[in-house]
Design a protein around this motif. Structure first.
Motif, PDB file in Angstrom:
ATOM      1  N   LEU A 158       0.863  -1.188   0.000  1.00 16.46           N
ATOM      2  CA  LEU A 158       0.000   0.000   0.000  1.00 16.46           C
ATOM      3  C   LEU A 158       0.891   1.227   0.000  1.00 16.46           C
ATOM      4  O   LEU A 158       1.899   1.272   0.718  1.00 16.46           O
ATOM      5  N   LEU A 159       0.516   2.228  -0.772  1.00 16.23           N
ATOM      6  CA  LEU A 159       1.266   3.481  -0.826  1.00 16.23           C
ATOM      7  C   LEU A 159       0.307   4.649  -0.592  1.00 16.23           C
ATOM      8  O   LEU A 159      -0.708   4.773  -1.269  1.00 16.23           O
ATOM      9  N   LEU A 160       0.648   5.482   0.374  1.00 19.10           N
ATOM     10  CA  LEU A 160      -0.075   6.730   0.623  1.00 19.10           C
ATOM     11  C   LEU A 160       0.759   7.878   0.086  1.00 19.10           C
ATOM     12  O   LEU A 160       1.954   7.986   0.371  1.00 19.10           O
ATOM     13  N   ILE A 161       0.131   8.729  -0.698  1.00 20.25           N
ATOM     14  CA  ILE A 161       0.808   9.858  -1.340  1.00 20.25           C
ATOM     15  C   ILE A 161       0.103  11.130  -0.899  1.00 20.25           C
ATOM     16  O   ILE A 161      -1.123  11.209  -0.936  1.00 20.25           O
ATOM     17  N   GLU A 162       0.867  12.110  -0.498  1.00 22.29           N
ATOM     18  CA  GLU A 162       0.255  13.378  -0.097  1.00 22.29           C
ATOM     19  C   GLU A 162       0.961  14.538  -0.787  1.00 22.29           C
ATOM     20  O   GLU A 162       2.190  14.557  -0.904  1.00 22.29           O
ATOM     21  N   PHE A 163       0.160  15.490  -1.252  1.00 25.80           N
ATOM     22  CA  PHE A 163       0.673  16.753  -1.796  1.00 25.80           C
ATOM     23  C   PHE A 163       0.043  17.895  -1.004  1.00 25.80           C
ATOM     24  O   PHE A 163      -1.160  17.877  -0.710  1.00 25.80           O
ATOM     25  N   ASP A 164       0.842  18.897  -0.698  1.00 22.17           N
ATOM     26  CA  ASP A 164       0.286  20.100  -0.062  1.00 22.17           C
ATOM     27  C   ASP A 164       0.699  21.367  -0.808  1.00 22.17           C
ATOM     28  O   ASP A 164       0.620  22.469  -0.277  1.00 22.17           O
ATOM     29  N   SER A 165       1.150  21.190  -2.045  1.00 23.77           N
ATOM     30  CA  SER A 165       1.559  22.329  -2.867  1.00 23.77           C
ATOM     31  C   SER A 165       0.578  22.486  -4.030  1.00 23.77           C
ATOM     32  O   SER A 165      -0.335  21.685  -4.211  1.00 23.77           O
ATOM     33  N   GLU A 166       0.785  23.499  -4.797  1.00 19.29           N
ATOM     34  CA  GLU A 166      -0.107  23.813  -5.920  1.00 19.29           C
ATOM     35  C   GLU A 166       0.653  23.664  -7.237  1.00 19.29           C
ATOM     36  O   GLU A 166       1.884  23.722  -7.254  1.00 19.29           O
ATOM     37  N   PRO A 167      -0.038  23.477  -8.354  1.00 16.57           N
ATOM     38  CA  PRO A 167      -1.498  23.342  -8.504  1.00 16.57           C
ATOM     39  C   PRO A 167      -1.924  21.897  -8.238  1.00 16.57           C
ATOM     40  O   PRO A 167      -1.474  20.973  -8.941  1.00 16.57           O
ATOM     41  N   GLN A 168      -2.788  21.680  -7.265  1.00 19.88           N
ATOM     42  CA  GLN A 168      -3.123  20.326  -6.845  1.00 19.88           C
ATOM     43  C   GLN A 168      -3.868  19.551  -7.923  1.00 19.88           C
ATOM     44  O   GLN A 168      -3.658  18.343  -8.083  1.00 19.88           O
ATOM     45  N   GLU A 169      -4.757  20.207  -8.650  1.00 17.79           N
ATOM     46  CA  GLU A 169      -5.490  19.496  -9.685  1.00 17.79           C
ATOM     47  C   GLU A 169      -4.535  18.877 -10.715  1.00 17.79           C
ATOM     48  O   GLU A 169      -4.711  17.736 -11.146  1.00 17.79           O
ATOM     49  N   GLU A 170      -3.518  19.643 -11.068  1.00 17.22           N
ATOM     50  CA  GLU A 170      -2.533  19.119 -12.029  1.00 17.22           C
ATOM     51  C   GLU A 170      -1.728  17.980 -11.416  1.00 17.22           C
ATOM     52  O   GLU A 170      -1.468  16.959 -12.082  1.00 17.22           O
ATOM     53  N   LEU A 171      -1.347  18.125 -10.134  1.00 17.15           N
ATOM     54  CA  LEU A 171      -0.576  17.070  -9.457  1.00 17.15           C
ATOM     55  C   LEU A 171      -1.392  15.785  -9.365  1.00 17.15           C
ATOM     56  O   LEU A 171      -0.851  14.682  -9.532  1.00 17.15           O
ATOM     57  N   ILE A 172      -2.668  15.909  -9.096  1.00 14.50           N
ATOM     58  CA  ILE A 172      -3.537  14.734  -9.018  1.00 14.50           C
ATOM     59  C   ILE A 172      -3.577  14.026 -10.371  1.00 14.50           C
ATOM     60  O   ILE A 172      -3.409  12.800 -10.467  1.00 14.50           O
ATOM     61  N   LEU A 173      -3.803  14.795 -11.432  1.00 12.44           N
ATOM     62  CA  LEU A 173      -3.901  14.202 -12.762  1.00 12.44           C
ATOM     63  C   LEU A 173      -2.597  13.509 -13.165  1.00 12.44           C
ATOM     64  O   LEU A 173      -2.609  12.401 -13.712  1.00 12.44           O
TER      65      LEU A 173
END
Length: 941
Positions: free
Chosen positions: A331-346
């Motif tokens: 299992l891998l948990l990934i977290e982002f707290d920077s921008e642009p988050q929508e682009e990072l998610i995609l």
């Protein structure tokens, strides 16, 4: 484990020097400081709790004069034995000041005894955070974080403690104070002249000779707490030799030194604005190689955290429990707290699509969903501690760090190795930093345990160092458990440099002997008897223990009490220990291993036996005599509840109260509740079974609603009368909580038997009292395991609900909607905050009150900091120990003031009494039932 006792004359000199309340030397006190969260035990000869830099200076001078070893200790959450040692244990828990004056400049100042969670909460309310977040964040303290270079999940983006400390006020072995901070320079030759400590100057002078060797042996890891951090200094020296100038940071040497070079008095910490938003992704992989490949590419996107658990760990925590697919290998948990988050998610989802997976990745942008994705990871520790009651997770080879691209290989090796050994193991950690935490589950009472521990430790550490080019510790430090492997990490030449640094700062070897720079086997001073017990000694219970919160002493806190009571060598435990516990049950609510320290205390009190005064009172309560006495006192309260009369009563009753406890008294200043001229059952006789009432909704009112004229019982009846069920007040006696608190076990069992017989026929039992809720849900404890009554009590306990839970049920939906409409037309004046009772939380009632209040009162509800901290009342504790009760309440008073609320509500009658007494007339205190009943058409109760 032989204690290094100090002579009585030295103890006397210490007390004269520092004050008697800062020096502990009794057996039970030394026992409480003989362990940390690791597997070792070393009994100190004495314990000193400095409260200022002057205290510490005097202590260090005393130690140097007499040649007494000193070991620094903050929270004692260390997993390596670094917080224990011979001589004097220096406990920094009382040096816990937080200075916010530099917040606008991006720093705060914190003492070594500041608990990380408390700092985090203070900063969050102001929109900031301190980046390091070790898993012990609830309990660990700043001094220990500096000592070990603590890191955590978000070190991937923000660095470990060493990257987040700006300046340290440092004191050496002789008591000399120095400010250690980064030094700007134009040429390297300027650096020594800007350093104020002779040992640090000498280290800098020797760097030209040491730097080439240090840089040639630098491991290719991104997280490292092995040895002294001379490597960053060597890089800075190399930079300086290029003639470009720069900043030399001597703080990096002290961070991670585990108290072996000197002590931290305070530190300026880097703080950052809270991220505007976060996103969490959860993904499963079918192979470790896929996991490693994905991590290597995700790192290029700049995640703030990457956490993993392997196949064996997923099996241990329970795949069905968390909806984990059977085919998932990791299992891998990934977290982002920077921008642009929508682009990072995609981009992340596109990347993950390239790897086969049993189910698609999950994406969480709201806090509740994110919390759900982290559930499996956060459930790991409780699962390991409660595995089977025999095998325990042992921390002795738990913190290796390797190059990030080699971690999948290490995981595969560990999987094969432990399979061959036949040992269940949890492997998890910070995969983005190549840092693996390894917790084998072992029965330490088995024959050959020592040999097995040694074999596993050597295999894992040697493999991590020699085969994978890693280090034994990424963030926990060497302590005692890994010190013997340090020469192998960098070679004998660099190990000799480490020893030279130790000699420069501590020429007589008085600071933390046996820690970090030691070739003694980690098998020495193992405490396997303690490790075999349920308590993990993680220290989380101390952080919620109201006694520890005020006294800041291990022997007056939940963890210390449990270990003292469990030690057969300490059979004669003083009343001071037994009477210190408020029985708030906060320890049980927070313990990952499910240990109920207050239960151990209650059992010890029962074994000791209760006092005759409280026994007479409780016998009268069970016999029903108080149903006649209390109304008489209520009718005459205007005569005796006056300042002059109360002073006389306090003085006259003091000898009698001392039979309960030496500290017990009824303060004349205490704001007593009004006693009812008629009991609740008398006022509502038509609703009682003795009045001929029959129904299917039982109201268990308890003693407070029966005897106090505070509106709670009447309000409960007003609310419950509107239920779709038929309300009845069945026969009942005290729930048993106050009786048990005073050690009267036989009377508790009698009360339990009577309540069980009376309440068993009812499908729903509602309470308005936190202690009654807990007592009824714990009712099975008072009957033999497997007995018919035990099974009957277990069935009943599941039908007990607190008012806040029942108000959210479908049965009360029309009533709740009516209240909501009325509050909309006639809103509560001012604002409202909620105090969470300890017993309600221990009973598992945590979310319901918040949901109910937020749903009904909307933006007038202001959540309070420390809402879950004890108010100090604890039933009758406010008269058993008024002074300590008052000190405990101070935290709550500050929290109420900071909330700005004009009304405080609670689900506990006893807490209502303490809150009204402590807050005075300026803030209204009203039980939740009273607030809700006011919104019904009949008007206020």
């Amino acid at each position: 484990m032989t204690p290094s006792l100090l002579s009585s004359s030295l103890i006397s000199d210490l007390r004269h020097l520092l004050g008697s309340d800062k020096v502990l030397s009794a057996d039970v006190e030394r026992k409480a400081y003989s362990y940390d969260a690791g597997i070792h035990r070393v009994d100190p000869g004495a314990v000193v709790l400095p409260e200022s830099s002057d205290d510490l200076e005097r202590l260090l001078s005393f130690s140097a004069r007499h040649g007494i070893p000193l070991t620094a200790r903050s929270a004692g959450t260390n997993l390596t034995g670094a917080a224990i040692g011979p001589g004097i244990s220096v406990a920094f828990t009382r040096m816990n000041r937080i200075g916010l004056e530099g917040l606008d400049q991006g720093w705060v100042e914190a003492g070594p005894g500041v608990i990380l969670k408390e700092l985090t909460d203070v900063l969050a309310r102001r929109g900031y955070f301190f980046p390091p977040d070790p898993s012990s964040a609830q309990a660990c303290q700043i001094g220990g974080m500096i000592g070990t270079n603590a890191a955590g999940a978000h070190a991937l983006k923000y660095g470990a403690t060493k990257e987040n400390v700006r300046e340290i006020t440092f004191m050496d072995w002789e008591g000399r104070r120095a400010g250690v901070r980064p030094v700007p320079y134009t040429t390297w030759d300027e650096v020594p002249f800007q350093l104020f400590h002779p040992a640090m100057k000498e280290v800098v002078r020797r760097l030209p000779h040491w730097a080439p060797l240090l840089l040639s042996r630098l491991p290719r890891v991104t997280k490292n707490s092995s040895g002294y951090n001379l490597f960053d200094m060597a890089r800075e020296y190399e930079q300086g030799q290029k003639g470009q100038g720069g900043v030399f940071d001597p703080v990096r040497l002290l961070v991670g030194s585990e108290g072996t070079l000197g002590f931290t008095l305070s530190a300026k910490l880097r703080v950052l604005p809270l991220p505007r938003r976060r996103v969490t992704l959860l993904s499963y992989f079918l192979t470790l190689s896929d996991l490693g490949s994905a991590v290597g590419r995700i790192l290029s996107l700049g995640p703030s955290a990457l956490e993993m658990m392997d196949r064996a760990t997923l099996d241990l925590i329970g795949r069905d429990r968390f909806g984990i697919p059977r085919e998932a290998d990791s299992l891998l948990l990934i977290e982002f707290d920077s921008e642009p988050q929508e682009e990072l998610i995609l981009r992340t989802l596109a990347l993950l699509k390239e790897f086969p997976a049993p189910v698609p990745p999950q994406v969480a942008t709201d806090p509740d969903h994110q919390k759900a994705l982290w559930r499996a990871r956060h459930a790991l520790f409780p699962t390991l501690y409660r595995y089977d009651g025999v095998h325990r997770p042992i921390n002795f080879a738990d913190d290796v760090a390797v190059p990030v691209d080699r971690l999948p290989e290490l995981l595969a090796f560990l999987r094969d190795y432990f399979r061959e050994e036949g040992v269940a193991v949890a492997v998890y950690g910070h995969i983005g930093n190549g840092n693996a935490h390894i917790n084998p589950l072992l029965d330490v009472r088995e024959t050959g345990t020592m040999e097995r521990l040694l074999s596993i430790s050597r295999t894992i550490h040697h493999t991590a160092i020699e085969r994978f080019g890693g280090v034994p510790c990424g963030e926990h430090g060497e302590g005692r458990v890994r010190a013997e492997f340090l020469p192998q990490v960098y070679g004998e030449e660099i190990y000799e440099i480490f020893r030279e640094v130790k000699r420069l700062f501590d020429p007589r070897g008085l600071l933390a002997p046996g820690v970090k720079i030691s070739e003694v086997s980690f098998l020495e001073n193992l405490d396997l008897d303690r490790v075999a017990r349920p308590c993990a000694t993680c220290g989380k219970c101390n952080t919620v223990c109201p006694s520890f919160d005020v006294l800041r002493t291990e022997s007056q806190g939940a963890r210390g009490w449990y270990q003292i009571l469990a030690d057969p060598a300490l059979a004669a435990v003083s009343d001071t220990i037994l009477d210190g516990c408020l029985n708030c049950k906060s320890c049980r609510a927070t313990c990952p291993a499910g240990v109920d320290v207050s239960r151990a205390i209650l059992d010890a009190r029962a074994k000791r036996g209760g006092d005759p005064l409280s026994e007479s009172l409780f016998r009268a309560l069970l016999a029903g005599s108080l149903d006649r006495i209390v109304p008489w006192l209520g009718k005459s309260q205007n005569l005796w509840d006056r300042p002059a009369v109360r002073k006389i009563l306090e003085s006259a009753s003091r000898p009698l109260m001392k039979k309960i406890a030496p500290t017990a008294r009824i303060p004349s200043s205490l704001r007593l509740p009004r006693l009812a001229p008629r009991t609740l059952r008398d006022r509502h006789r038509s609703l009682t079974t003795e009045g001929g009432r029959r129904g299917d909704l039982a109201y268990f009112h308890g003693c407070a609603a029966q005897f106090f004229d505070d509106g709670i019982g009447d309000s409960m009846i007003r609310l419950l009368s509107r239920s779709s069920r038929r309300l009845v007040l069945p026969p009942q006696t005290c729930s048993g909580t106050p009786i048990e608190t005073y050690g009267h076990a036989a009377l508790v069992r009698e009360a339990a038997r009577r309540n069980l017989e009376s309440l068993s026929p009812y499908p729903v039992v509602v309470t308005g009292c936190a202690s009654c809720t807990l007592a009824l849900r714990d009712l099975p404890e008072h009957f033999d395991i497997g007995s018919p009554r035990r099974r009957e009590a277990e069935a009943l306990s599941k039908r007990v609900v607190h008012l806040s839970e029942y108000m959210l049920s479908d049965e009360m939906d029309p009533v709740r909607r009516e209240i909501e409409r009325n509050l909309g037309n006639h809103p509560l004046p001012g604002s409202l905050t909620y105090h969470e009772s300890c017993h309600l939380r221990a009973a598992g009632v945590t979310e319901a009150p918040h949901r109910l209040i937020a749903g009904l009162f909307g933006d007038r509800f202001r959540p309070m900091a420390d809402s879950d901290r004890c108010a100090g009342g604890a039933g009758s504790y406010l008269v058993k120990n008024p002074e300590l009760s008052g000190k405990i309440f101070e935290r709550k008073r500050r929290a109420v003031e900071e909330s700005g609320a004009t009304t405080v509500t609670t689900g506990c009658p006893a807490c209502q009494i303490k809150l009204r007494d402590g807050l005075g007339e300026g803030v209204e205190v009203a039980h939740l039932a009273i607030l809700l009943a006011r919104a019904l058409p009949q008007g206020p109760p």
